[in-house]
Design a protein around this motif. Sequence first.
Motif, mmCIF file in Angstrom:
data_model
loop_
_atom_site.group_PDB
_atom_site.id
_atom_site.type_symbol
_atom_site.label_atom_id
_atom_site.label_comp_id
_atom_site.label_asym_id
_atom_site.label_seq_id
_atom_site.Cartn_x
_atom_site.Cartn_y
_atom_site.Cartn_z
ATOM 1 N N GLY A 48 -4.317 10.446 -12.992
ATOM 2 C CA GLY A 48 -3.834 9.821 -11.867
ATOM 3 C C GLY A 48 -4.347 8.008 -11.024
ATOM 4 O O GLY A 48 -4.230 7.239 -11.250
ATOM 5 N N PHE A 49 -5.947 8.302 -10.980
ATOM 6 C CA PHE A 49 -6.325 7.036 -10.174
ATOM 7 C C PHE A 49 -6.358 6.279 -11.875
ATOM 8 O O PHE A 49 -6.815 5.269 -11.689
ATOM 9 N N ASN A 76 0.380 -1.216 0.093
ATOM 10 C CA ASN A 76 0.503 -0.290 -0.019
ATOM 11 C C ASN A 76 0.635 1.083 0.367
ATOM 12 O O ASN A 76 0.202 2.296 -0.419
ATOM 13 N N LEU A 77 1.728 1.282 0.473
ATOM 14 C CA LEU A 77 2.965 2.118 0.382
ATOM 15 C C LEU A 77 3.815 2.586 -1.197
ATOM 16 O O LEU A 77 4.151 3.475 -1.427
ATOM 17 N N LEU A 78 3.650 1.463 -2.063
ATOM 18 C CA LEU A 78 3.734 2.160 -3.259
ATOM 19 C C LEU A 78 3.050 2.914 -4.019
ATOM 20 O O LEU A 78 1.786 3.364 -3.645
ATOM 21 N N PRO A 79 3.721 3.783 -4.868
ATOM 22 C CA PRO A 79 3.712 4.974 -5.374
ATOM 23 C C PRO A 79 2.756 5.286 -6.294
ATOM 24 O O PRO A 79 2.870 5.157 -7.207
ATOM 25 N N LEU A 91 0.346 9.687 -0.812
ATOM 26 C CA LEU A 91 0.870 10.520 -0.022
ATOM 27 C C LEU A 91 1.488 11.248 -1.144
ATOM 28 O O LEU A 91 1.942 11.928 -1.385
ATOM 29 N N LEU A 92 1.538 10.504 -2.337
ATOM 30 C CA LEU A 92 2.082 10.755 -3.550
ATOM 31 C C LEU A 92 1.901 12.157 -3.829
ATOM 32 O O LEU A 92 2.632 13.443 -3.660
ATOM 33 N N PHE A 93 0.417 12.081 -4.075
ATOM 34 C CA PHE A 93 -0.372 13.612 -4.391
ATOM 35 C C PHE A 93 -0.692 14.628 -3.264
ATOM 36 O O PHE A 93 -0.317 15.642 -3.591
#
Length: 378
Positions: free
Chosen positions: A352-353, A319-322, A331-333
């Motif tokens: 992006g989505f 889930n932490l993959l960008p 988190l990147l956004f």
Amino acid sequence: MELIGSVFGSAAGYLLPFLFVLTVVVFFHELGHFLVARWCGVRVLAFSVGFGPELFGRNDRKGTRWKVCAIPLGGYVKFAGDENEASAPDTAALARMSEEERAGAFQTKSVGRRAAIVAAGPIANFILSIVIFALLFSVLGRSEISPRVDQVQAESAAQEAGILPGDLIVAIGGEPIETFSELQRAVSVSADIPLQLAIDRSGQLIDVTVTPKRREITDRFGNVQKVGLLGISRSAKPEDIVKRQFGPVEAVEEAVKETWFVVARTGGYVAGIFAGRESVDQLGGPIRVAQISGQVATLGFAALLNLTAILSISIGLLNLLPIPMLDGGHLLFYAAEAVRGKPLSERAQEYGFRLGIAIVLFLMVFATWNDVLHLSAL
């Protein structure tokens, strides 16, 4: 009828442990999002374990719908102001909200609070793994075997490096080790990579350089893994085996080390894929997880808990993959928003989505295809 019963029993043997493991991991992941969102004043519309049609649920006193859905391959927490389960913003709904309603919307919170809510899911996974490992260490303890060499296989990496029976390996790359398990772990992730070993040979300290050879090993269930091997066996002498018990503080310390090892091993494997050292055929999806869950369940509840901790770490890292749609994509956004001083445009977020959905679907199909190939090879 006997055949049908056998097939049903076999499926249940895989399905029930799989549902237990996945439900626990998903629940705590979403609970992390939920608790921090409540703490930040965000109104939570739904807390779901699973996707698709609702099987059963209830509303709490703050209006959150807690539910279990038919497809048990994940879960989500939906906040006020979200358009869908992926937390894409619903601009039209936000525009219709009163000031009081907007105060409880996820999108109206500061970028720092939104980032904290999103990061809380993976963090909860890591905390869960630490708690499980600490529980296992404190209750069961651990048998620790000295890193003493018993036998050396012919034409192995150890023999080529001059390692002899009776050698006591005391350090790897300058880092002291105390157990054979520590040696195995360092070697297994270092296939084709030279390692500097410090060896106590009859009281004399010598340095040896050895390059573990990449080999396929098969576990008791027939699963094949590619790891680095030295070609040595461990000592079975009573004086080289110690049963270690852990107090509460020690258990937590060991649990943190265990969690970090799994994180580092997973990160090293992913890095190895991009570097061409590792094969993607080791990647697995829900079918593989179900199969392994059923296999591990036959070893006992403690083994199943251990698998739950490992899977929890994997879900946290995934889930932490960008990738947009995953927590890391959000988190990147937010990082871009913090730098720019304003959010990315709706169009950029929409693209992006869409890209994120395509990537996630590709990964799911690829992992499932690997699972099918793995099953067909058994």
